[in-house]
Design a protein around this motif. Structure first.
Motif, PDB file in Angstrom:
ATOM      1  N   ASN A  59      49.040  14.860 -11.184  1.00 26.83           N
ATOM      2  CA  ASN A  59      50.208  15.459 -11.828  1.00 26.83           C
ATOM      3  C   ASN A  59      49.900  16.865 -12.327  1.00 26.83           C
ATOM      4  OD1 ASN A  59      51.789  13.212 -11.437  1.00 26.83           O
ATOM      5  ND2 ASN A  59      51.263  12.317 -13.408  1.00 26.83           N
ATOM      6  N   ASN A  96      56.276   9.443 -10.468  1.00 24.48           N
ATOM      7  CA  ASN A  96      56.219   8.914 -11.827  1.00 24.48           C
ATOM      8  C   ASN A  96      57.466   8.136 -12.214  1.00 24.48           C
ATOM      9  OD1 ASN A  96      53.642  10.068 -12.723  1.00 24.48           O
ATOM     10  ND2 ASN A  96      54.674  11.991 -12.304  1.00 24.48           N
ATOM     11  N   LEU A 106      57.112   4.973 -14.447  1.00 22.02           N
ATOM     12  CA  LEU A 106      56.782   5.329 -15.824  1.00 22.02           C
ATOM     13  C   LEU A 106      57.993   5.914 -16.546  1.00 22.02           C
ATOM     14  CD1 LEU A 106      54.465   5.356 -17.820  1.00 22.02           C
ATOM     15  CD2 LEU A 106      53.846   7.609 -16.994  1.00 22.02           C
ATOM     16  N   MET A 116      51.716  13.373 -18.133  1.00 21.14           N
ATOM     17  CA  MET A 116      52.778  12.407 -18.408  1.00 21.14           C
ATOM     18  C   MET A 116      52.801  11.998 -19.877  1.00 21.14           C
ATOM     19  SD  MET A 116      54.767  12.241 -15.988  1.00 21.14           S
ATOM     20  CE  MET A 116      55.865  10.970 -16.567  1.00 21.14           C
ATOM     21  N   GLU A 124      56.341  12.683 -21.760  1.00 21.88           N
ATOM     22  CA  GLU A 124      57.091  11.604 -22.396  1.00 21.88           C
ATOM     23  C   GLU A 124      57.936  12.129 -23.553  1.00 21.88           C
ATOM     24  OE1 GLU A 124      56.343   7.342 -24.700  1.00 21.88           O
ATOM     25  OE2 GLU A 124      54.639   8.519 -23.993  1.00 21.88           O
TER      26      GLU A 124
END
Length: 100
Positions: free
Chosen positions: A3, A27, A30, A71, A75
């Protein structure tokens, strides 16, 4: 590619749409986990679209020198964009039908 490598390619301007699509699709499980608490308020498809915008914001603000996985950083931005979307949708003033 990781990523972080994809994000560096996007920030360098190489094939931005393709890399953003691969980052999003890679992703997606997730991202679905991030938006699951909000699915009772709005359709999941709309929340996934908003999470894409949050992912774009995360790419713009991500610092590779911060020693944080992307990530984990993204978030925050995904949750923020989804929460703002829900606040905008929930602030509709409803007028009763007999007052129209």
């Amino acid at each position: 590619m990781t990523n972080e490598q994809i994000v560096s390619e996007i920030r360098n301007g190489y094939s931005v749409t393709d890399y953003m699509q691969s980052l999003y699709e890679g992703n997606l499980p997730l991202i679905r986990k991030f938006i699951k608490p909000f699915t009772s308020y709005e359709c999941e498809a709309d929340l996934l679209q908003e999470s894409y915008f949050g992912l774009c914001e995360a790419v713009q603000h991500y610092e590779t020198s911060a020693n944080v996985r992307f990530m984990t950083y993204a978030e925050y931005w995904i949750r923020q964009s989804v929460q703002r979307y829900l606040e905008k949708c929930g602030s509709t003033v409803r007028i009763p039908s007999h007052t129209r």
